[in-house]
Design an enzyme around this catalytic site. Sequence first.
Site, mmCIF file in Angstrom:
data_model
loop_
_atom_site.group_PDB
_atom_site.id
_atom_site.type_symbol
_atom_site.label_atom_id
_atom_site.label_comp_id
_atom_site.label_asym_id
_atom_site.label_seq_id
_atom_site.Cartn_x
_atom_site.Cartn_y
_atom_site.Cartn_z
ATOM 1 C CG ASP A 149 -2.108 0.941 1.074
ATOM 2 O OD1 ASP A 149 -2.470 1.262 -0.073
ATOM 3 O OD2 ASP A 149 -2.664 1.364 2.100
ATOM 4 C CB CYS A 203 -21.144 -7.529 -6.917
ATOM 5 S SG CYS A 203 -19.741 -7.113 -5.858
ATOM 6 C CB CYS A 206 -25.765 -7.279 -4.196
ATOM 7 S SG CYS A 206 -25.638 -6.682 -2.487
ATOM 8 C CB CYS A 209 -21.562 -1.649 -0.667
ATOM 9 S SG CYS A 209 -21.471 -1.777 -2.469
ATOM 10 C CB CYS A 213 -22.031 5.103 0.692
ATOM 11 S SG CYS A 213 -20.784 6.413 0.677
ATOM 12 C CB CYS A 228 -14.771 8.503 0.713
ATOM 13 S SG CYS A 228 -14.355 7.026 1.670
ATOM 14 C CB CYS A 255 -16.297 5.207 6.932
ATOM 15 S SG CYS A 255 -18.050 4.795 6.716
ATOM 16 C CB CYS A 258 -19.183 0.338 1.756
ATOM 17 S SG CYS A 258 -17.380 0.344 1.914
ATOM 18 C CB CYS A 262 -20.324 -6.353 1.885
ATOM 19 S SG CYS A 262 -19.905 -7.597 0.644
#
Length: 362
Positions: A149, A203, A206, A209, A213, A228, A255, A258, A262
């Site tokens: 990352d 997904c 669906c 999520c 938000c 966000c 946060c 989402c 799921c």
Amino acid sequence: MKAVASTLTDISREDLIKARAHELGFQACGMAEAGPVNADTATAFKQWIAANHHGDMGYMARNVDKRLDPTLLVPGCRSLIVVAMSYYPARRQPNSTYQLSYYAYGRDYHEVIKERLYQLIDYLRGVYDQQPIANGGSTETIVARAFVDTAPILERYWAQQAGIGWIGKNHQLIVPHAGSYFFLGIIATSARLMPDAPCPNRCGTCHKCLDACPTGALHQDGMDARRCLSYLTIEQKGPIPSAIAERMNGRIYGCDSCQQACPWNRFAIPTTESSFSPSEELLSLTPDDWRQLTPERYAALFPHSAIARAGYEGLMRNIHSLTARDIDFPSTKQNHISKSLDKKSLLNSPSFLPNGRKKERK
């Protein structure tokens, strides 16, 4: 370095590497052939940057060529080894206090994952030392670099290509029958490894999520980081916009809305990595404790923590954004704002976008 078994000819290099990755605490490991990302992904990323949906994260707009092709990031790279480690907590903060994103409960994941990746690189080199390459029976000098990352590389894209999971509508990597609470790591290497089959998207229709938000940052066509809560409470350095503070619902760092919405996360299993677990002191903090947090106690609570990304000043700014409006803990009905409030009016609010930006022109 852990000794490599003597009967290597009976086991593929790929299987040996995956077995060692699991020994090191990774729940998933896959391989992908290094090269440019597909055209759709490259176009979508460039459009996202052009629309300024990355906000103040200027680093996302740098080294785009390398971000879209890891062979430019690591010359000689032929393969990517992608790993995933769960951070889903067995114990969580009580709902009656300020909330941190689960990933920030324990030790900084950059440190933990990179330490394990270095061990996996040592093992990788050991495998190649003991398994002669086909042409001539000589050994091969392996180039390998570890990323967690912090480099220009599309981790989730490569995790999907390596068969670990798929990128959901919430832009998280979803591991089949395991959920999305995972840290990712990548080893870019000159070793030639058999790639795994990419994971298909599951997904379907669906959209839970998107509905969950709090600020409408997620939508069918993508994600606007400027809207966000994770971006605004961590990456952004200016004040929290007033329209956002009303929707923080006690969140002071990141946060998970989402991900909590799921359905795949009903399969999430608590992490076995003890360094990701929250301390008793952290779990015991009350709202008053958070409001009275001093720099000294902050340093004692969060040594080697991902929370350093926001720092003490950023964390206190987030807390003050809540307390200044007396909106620490809204009612349960208010917590589900996606079903009860008009998000369009929020997105059009002149106070919504940070740093005094005008709303985006449609």
